[in-house]
Design a protein around this motif. Structure first.
Motif, PDB file in Angstrom:
ATOM      1  N   GLU A 576       2.816  19.980   3.820  1.00 31.70           N
ATOM      2  CA  GLU A 576       3.327  19.469   2.897  1.00 31.70           C
ATOM      3  C   GLU A 576       4.672  20.127   2.384  1.00 31.70           C
ATOM      4  O   GLU A 576       5.269  19.359   1.776  1.00 31.70           O
ATOM      5  N   ARG A 579       7.428  18.388   4.332  1.00 34.38           N
ATOM      6  CA  ARG A 579       7.496  17.069   3.810  1.00 34.38           C
ATOM      7  C   ARG A 579       8.344  16.840   2.591  1.00 34.38           C
ATOM      8  O   ARG A 579       9.199  16.083   2.250  1.00 34.38           O
ATOM      9  N   ALA A 610      -4.708  14.296   5.326  1.00 35.15           N
ATOM     10  CA  ALA A 610      -3.576  15.121   5.054  1.00 35.15           C
ATOM     11  C   ALA A 610      -2.280  14.117   5.677  1.00 35.15           C
ATOM     12  O   ALA A 610      -1.156  13.943   4.922  1.00 35.15           O
ATOM     13  N   ASP A 613      -1.248  11.165   3.603  1.00 33.44           N
ATOM     14  CA  ASP A 613      -0.278  11.555   2.657  1.00 33.44           C
ATOM     15  C   ASP A 613       1.015  11.643   3.449  1.00 33.44           C
ATOM     16  O   ASP A 613       2.150  10.911   2.747  1.00 33.44           O
ATOM     17  N   LEU A 616       2.230   7.838   3.967  1.00 33.59           N
ATOM     18  CA  LEU A 616       2.494   7.317   2.628  1.00 33.59           C
ATOM     19  C   LEU A 616       3.869   7.616   2.302  1.00 33.59           C
ATOM     20  O   LEU A 616       4.922   6.919   1.731  1.00 33.59           O
ATOM     21  N   SER A 617       4.260   8.893   2.484  1.00 33.86           N
ATOM     22  CA  SER A 617       5.512   9.390   2.180  1.00 33.86           C
ATOM     23  C   SER A 617       6.858   8.766   3.039  1.00 33.86           C
ATOM     24  O   SER A 617       7.810   8.665   2.558  1.00 33.86           O
ATOM     25  N   ALA A 624      -1.299   4.398   7.311  1.00 40.85           N
ATOM     26  CA  ALA A 624      -2.280   5.193   6.539  1.00 40.85           C
ATOM     27  C   ALA A 624      -3.619   4.743   6.433  1.00 40.85           C
ATOM     28  O   ALA A 624      -4.704   5.428   6.606  1.00 40.85           O
ATOM     29  N   LYS A 644      -9.844   7.782  -1.253  1.00 40.48           N
ATOM     30  CA  LYS A 644      -8.471   7.714  -0.907  1.00 40.48           C
ATOM     31  C   LYS A 644      -7.956   6.428  -0.567  1.00 40.48           C
ATOM     32  O   LYS A 644      -6.889   5.834  -1.049  1.00 40.48           O
TER      33      LYS A 644
END
Length: 1265
Positions: A576, A579, A610, A613, A616-617, A624, A644
């Motif tokens: 994270e 990212r 995770a 995510d 998606l970023s 995803a 989610k």
């Protein structure tokens, strides 16, 4: 009485000592001889006892029966039993019983009772109770759990026999049974003051230190005295030693020093035994388990098996040691054998617990393990049923065993705190249920408190967890685990400064905290949250590089363990951070490492989520979704995965149909009340409450007693405005489940709907129960009483104070108990106590009892020292009282805490204004508006301040600032309202009406705008209503024209009133005032009298109401009842100036000065006018009156000066003021100035009477040579 007490308590050495003392006084007394023999017998000296009993039996027939019974018992417990002697004694017993007298029967019954053979003693019970002393009666009450009755009896004994220690000991136990530790400790100290080596007094004191205060050092110090007392007072009474010391070992929280002392003491007692006892060996084994010495413990358990082959406790202990040593196969084999034994002797909580541990660790079988843990807890607590709080209760509670059960539950609990809306894990609920009685009975034990904090944290109850942790840190500031958990809580709350502070505090108390991996992980997470990604990445990479993070390495380091879940969290946090730092490639690489590391573990799904995510970023929405679709219902975290997916469909795809589809699929795959709730909540989330109700109702049909579902349905009905249905539903649900929160929901709904009588009935029904003493019931009663007080504020004002008093009394009792019973509730309960104090203060404010209001606000601050709302109210109150210094002090406190606290800024500015520090006051507002030029609440107050300081011309600068902020500001209701105020004060009523009209439809500014529009319509020229001085100066023609204008204004005001919708009692009073002001404005006698009666009623209902008193005075003036008007106005002349009443006070002072002017009392009029000008430098009317007075006194120069100011501050809009100014310039021979003013007046009003002929032409003529 002493001997009987000690015999019952099994203090056998005491019995023998007291009997010997009495025999010194009463030689050969048969009763004392019997008790001497009784004590000797129980101390294991059997042959001496037999000899003494034979002698006593021959002395007197009264003890013959009890001596025979004792002799039979003594012979039977000999190593070699003499059967002939026993038979002979039994025959003699039968013969003696036939001829025994009352005393002989009594002593025989007493012996049987002391031996615990109550069934055989039944025939003697009635006679025994009649002739035994009051202490026995007290014991009878205690057995019946009638503690108050027992206390009365004990107190009578103490009064009559103040030195009788057994009565004090019984009193101490009674207080403990009532859970009154303060009185228990006080009584223990009284006992120790009489006998400093008293065994029971020392035991109570130690248990208090261990269970309540958590002072282990004090307990250790007292424990040495306690052991010494037992060894000297009862040297041969090993049974008593074991019985008295057990409770200390169960409450010491595995403190090694205390455990070693206890172990040594039990071992010494064991060596003194005439014949070895397996109970002692088993206990020594358990003591070593508590010390963590499992191999040594196993030796003692095996010795116990040698002493008693049938000892289940010994075999259980051996299995326990095997489990602790990791020998699970051997343990399981032994358990199979014991399972067979259990069927005949009944189940043991420890054995079931051990089965659960093996199912968890060896077989990894969660359902079986948790079911067994439930059974173990149930079996353990069954031994406590019906027991009052006592030493026996603490011993059987055995917190250390319950802690082991809770730790096993936590293995199956989620490792992350519950998110809002998520269901709480049933294992967390069960852990809380187990810990509650432990924390309540022993709030001084650190480990149960820490575990409770952990359970609350994982359940998402962050504030409760904080309260409990604070208690942990009070007990042990060096607790590394407590500091780390506190930091995690602050992190979850988004309070990163406090999170860092907790970590630093932990290090300052215990330097080893820095070696805990969790310390670095929390620090990295906090850095991540505040955006310091490079530093977070550096720390996380350092953790991952440590040896114990690698697969197969030891996971234990420095007393803390790294679980698989925590290792996963570290990887995910690093991904994270990378990212967010824009290092997507590195983040993907770390995610791949995590997948490789944890593939095949239950944590694999977390990594997938995770990964979603991360996708998606990158904008890879379809990738995803495909990742999430691959997860099947049989895998862990399936519910979270579906949630989610649903969020992606709703927030990114904006597709409500697919969003709901996820929850529908979840309900099909995993049908349960929880998934039904999720589906219902999803419908509510997309504003489809009707469908939500259908889902909730379907779920409730399967689970009709679920009060949470009932609440959801009720809330859904309210959201769809089906209030009648909601009320009916709540009423039916209440009958079914009797849940208090449903009752409170219903009462709140009825209160909103203004159905006060019904709300009152519902709340009173909720409180129709016997007196309660448990905290949850008391808390519910407080909530019910506070709601009832709200109801009474609307329909029974006289009942409000009494209801609040009841709530306050109960709340103070709660507050006294929670630090020990439920420390996690301390913050929330202090907040509630503060709220009750605030409600008292508000009630006193309504009644204008300011001293009492101040007292209650101060009390509120005792519970919530930094509550800005309370500080603000207190500052306002000091301002109302005119206590400028204290008001300024509180405002300064508020501004220190939050520089943008608007209300505090406004109040401080108001204070500066009162001190005539106008620039400072304006600067305070300007500071706020510099940061937020569109803060129209502040701008509104600034308009008023600029007007009152005579600097309204500066207002245009702030309007320009607001316009620069946004091009849409001209459409803002707040802007138009402020612009309207500006125009009104600048003497431009028509312009003001236009601006106010733009704001009148707004929910925030509308009511104020309509109020001001009505005021303008009724009095556009700011005239003094009821004033006579200037009215008599007007011409008849202009009066007629003015009358027509007034009628139009009244009609417009009445139309506007129809749009005035009050939302509070204050608003209703304001509306009533405006309605009657419209009536008064007609100047029709009947209308004015009608309005007057309303004003009188309002003034009576609300004492010292400035608007009502002013309106009364105005009405009296219109009705030409000047003396009555003057009386009312004199009341206001003494009133303290407040900002809220400023306008009305100003008008009242000017109306009073008008009356004084009319009657020629110019000095009194001047005094009132100066007061007006003190608080409003731009009050043109006050200057006009001052000019009038000077003119009457022929001081034309001074008159001109005042008229000049009146002309300036009316923005040269009032031709009457211009006329007077020009006239006084003429009189003062300022012809040029007079001519200039005449031209301005004629420009505004070309046909203004007399000004041309009487002033302009005369001034022009005077200038000609």
């Amino acid at each position: 009485a002493y001997i009987i007490y000690y015999a019952q308590e099994k203090y056998f050495n005491h019995v023998r000592q007291f009997a010997n003392l009495e025999l010194d006084k009463y030689i050969n007394d048969p009763v004392f001889q019997f008790f001497k023999a009784y004590g000797t017998l129980h101390l294991g000296q059997i042959q001496d006892a037999i000899l003494q009993l034979e002698n006593a039996r021959k002395c007197h027939s009264d003890v013959s029966l009890c001596c025979l019974l004792a002799l039979i018992y003594a012979h039977k417990i000999c190593e070699n039993v003499d059967r002939d002697a026993v038979l002979e004694l039994e025959n003699k017993l039968k013969e003696t019983r036939k001829t025994a007298g009352i005393n002989a029967l009594y002593y025989a019954g007493m012996f049987l009772w002391l031996m615990g053979k109550n069934d055989k003693a039944n025939e003697y019970i009635d006679r025994m109770l009649k002739i035994s002393n009051g202490s026995r009666e007290a014991r009878y009450f205690m057995m019946q759990q009638n503690y108050s009755g027992a206390l009365e009896v004990v107190n009578q004994i103490i009064v009559n026999f103040s030195g009788f220690i057994p009565a004090f000991i019984l009193k101490m136990r009674l207080f403990l049974a009532q859970q009154d530790w303060e009185q228990t400790l006080e009584t223990a100290l009284r006992i120790l003051s009489k006998d400093e080596t008293n065994i029971d007094g020392l035991q109570a004191s130690i248990v208090n230190e261990l269970s309540r205060t958590g002072n282990l050092n004090a307990a250790l110090f007292q424990l040495r005295d306690f052991i010494h007392s037992l060894e000297t007072k009862e040297p041969h009474n090993s049974d008593l030693h074991l019985r008295k010391i057990l409770v200390v070992s169960r409450l010491c929280g595995k403190n090694q020093q205390i455990l070693q002392l206890i172990y040594g003491f039990i071992e010494r007692s064991y060596t003194k035994l005439k014949s070895s006892d397996a109970r002692f060996a088993n206990e020594l084994g358990y003591q070593l388990i508590l010390q963590g010495k499992w191999k040594d413990a196993s030796v003692w358990y095996r010795r116990a098996m040698e002493l008693d082959e049938s000892s289940v406790d010994a075999l259980t202990g051996i299995i326990w040691c095997q489990v602790l040593e990791g020998k699970l196969d051997e343990a399981e084999h032994q358990l199979e054998f014991l399972k067979e034994v259990q069927q005949s002797i009944g189940k043991s909580a420890v054995l079931v617990y051990l089965q659960a541990v093996i199912a968890s660790k060896k077989n990894k079988n969660e359902p079986v393990a948790t079911a067994l843990l439930n059974e173990a807890a149930e079996l353990h607590f069954s031994a406590l049923h019906g027991l009052p709080l006592s030493m026996e209760y603490y011993e059987k509670l055995n917190p250390m065993f319950l802690i082991e059960i809770v730790k096993e539950y936590l293995v199956f609990c989620p490792k992350q705190p519950r998110s809002p809306g998520q269901i709480v894990s049933p294992f967390l609920k069960q852990a809380a249920i187990i810990l509650n009685p432990v924390v309540k009975a022993a709030p001084g034990m650190l480990e149960p408190l820490y575990l409770m904090a952990q359970v609350k944290y994982l359940s998402g109850e962050l504030e409760n967890a904080q309260g409990t942790l604070q208690r942990c840190l009070d007990l042990d500031p060096t607790s590394a685990d407590a500091h780390l958990l506190m930091a995690q809580i602050y992190l979850s709350q988004g309070n990163f400064r406090e999170c860092s502070h907790s970590l630093e505090l932990g290090v300052s108390h215990n330097f080893q905290v820095r070696d805990y991996p969790l310390y670095h992980f929390i620090k990295a997470r906090a850095l991540n949250k505040v955006g310091d990604y490079p530093e977070a990445i550096k720390i996380l990479k350092m953790i991952i590089s440590l040896p114990y993070m690698k697969k197969g390495e030891s996971k234990k380091i420095l007393g803390t363990s790294i679980t698989t879940s925590e290792r996963v969290s570290i990887y995910l946090e690093l991904a994270e951070a990378l990212r967010l730092n824009g290092e997507l490639h590195e983040a993907t690489k770390i995610m791949q490492d995590a997948i490789n590391e944890f593939s095949g573990t239950p944590e694999e799904i977390r990594i997938t989520v995770a990964n979603v995510d991360l996708a998606l970023s990158k904008g890879e929405v379809e990738i995803a979704l495909s990742m999430l679709r691959n997860i099947t219902p049989s895998q862990p975290y399936y519910t979270e995965v579906k949630e989610k997916m649903a969020q992606i469909y709703l927030q990114i795809r904006k597709d409500k149909r697919l969003y709901i589809g996820c929850y529908c699929e979840l309900c099909e795959q995993l049908p349960s009340p929880h998934t039904s709730l999720l589906l219902g909540d999803a419908y509510m989330n997309i504003q489809e409450p009707e469908k939500a109700v259908e889902v909730y109702e379907a779920a409730q049909r399967k689970n009709p007693l679920d009060a949470t579902l009932a609440r959801k349905i009720g809330q859904a009905y309210v959201k769809t405005h089906q209030y009648s249905k909601a009320i009916n539903y709540y009423e039916v649900a209440l009958k079914m489940s009797k849940q208090d929160f449903l009752c409170h929901d219903l009462a709140e709904l009825l209160l909103k709907l203004k159905k006060f009588n019904k709300a009152e009935r519902v709340l009173n029904q909720a409180m129709e129960h016997d007196s309660v003493n448990d905290l949850p019931s008391m808390m519910k009663d407080v909530k019910s009483l506070l709601l009832l007080a709200k109801v009474y504020k609307n329909n029974k004002k006289e009942e409000v104070m009494g209801t609040l008093n009841k709530a306050c009394d109960i709340q103070l009792r709660i507050l006294k108990r929670i630090p020990l019973e439920q420390p996690e509730l301390i913050p929330s309960q202090k907040q509630l106590t503060s709220l009750i104090c605030v409600q008292f203060a508000e009630q006193y404010l309504i009644e204008k009892e300011y001293v009492q209001a101040v007292k209650w606000y101060k009390d509120a601050l005792c519970y919530t020292q930094t509550d800005s709302k309370v500080l603000l109210q207190l500052a306002r109150l000091y301002l109302t009282q005119g206590n400028i210094e204290l008001c300024e002090h509180h405002c300064a406190l508020l501004l220190q805490d939050d520089n943008c606290n608007e209300i505090a800024t406004m109040m401080m500015a108001d204070l500066m204004f009162r001190k005539q520090k106008y620039e400072q006051a304006i600067n305070l507002y300007q500071n706020v508006l510099d940061k937020a030029p569109d803060n129209f609440s502040v701008m509104e107050r600034l308009m008023d301040l600029l007007r009152r300081s005579g600097k309204l011309d500066k207002a245009t600068y702030f309007f320009e600032m607001a316009k620069k902020k946004s091009t849409r500001v001209l459409l803002e209701p707040g802007y138009n309202y402020c612009k309207g105020l500006y125009c009104w004060h600048m003497g431009q009523p028509n312009q003001a009406l236009k601006y106010f009209n733009k704001a009148r439809k707004d929910s925030d500014w509308g009511q104020r705008a309509i109020n001001n529009m009505i005021q303008i319509c009724l009095n556009p020229d700011h005239e003094i209503i009821g004033g006579e001085v200037f009215e008599s100066l007007n011409e008849e023609d202009s009066l007629k024209e003015k009358r027509e204008s007034e009628q139009r204004g009244i009609r417009t005001a009445e139309k506007l009133l129809k749009e005035f919708y009050p939302h509070s009692q204050e608003g209703q009073n304001q509306m009533k005032m405006l309605q009657n002001c419209c009536l008064m404005a007609t100047k029709d006698k009947i209308n004015v009298e009608k309005a007057l009666s309303v004003f009188v009623e309002m003034a009576q209902n609300e004492r010292e109401s400035v608007p009502a008193i002013l309106a009364m005075a105005q009405a009296y003036m219109i009705l030409k009842q000047t003396p009555k008007a003057r009386t009312q106005l004199k009341r206001l002349a003494k009133a303290n100036w407040t900002l809220s009443d400023a306008e009305e006070l100003e008008k009242s002072w000017m109306l009073l000065s008008d009356i004084y002017c009319k009657s020629g009392k110019y000095d009194l009029a001047t005094e009132q006018l100066k007061r007006c000008l003190q608080y409003n430098k731009s009050c043109s009317k006050a200057y006009e009156y001052m000019g009038f007075i000077m003119e009457k006194e022929q001081a034309y120069k001074d008159a001109a000066t005042n008229y000049e100011l009146a002309w300036k501050y009316s923005n040269q809009a009032n031709p009457a003021v211009g006329f007077k100014l020009a006239f006084n310039y003429l009189k003062d021979k300022k012809y040029v100035e007079a001519i200039e003013v005449c031209h301005v007046v004629l420009k505004i009003c070309p046909s203004y009477p007399k000004i041309r002929e009487e002033i302009l032409e005369k001034a022009q003529a005077a200038l000609k040579p």
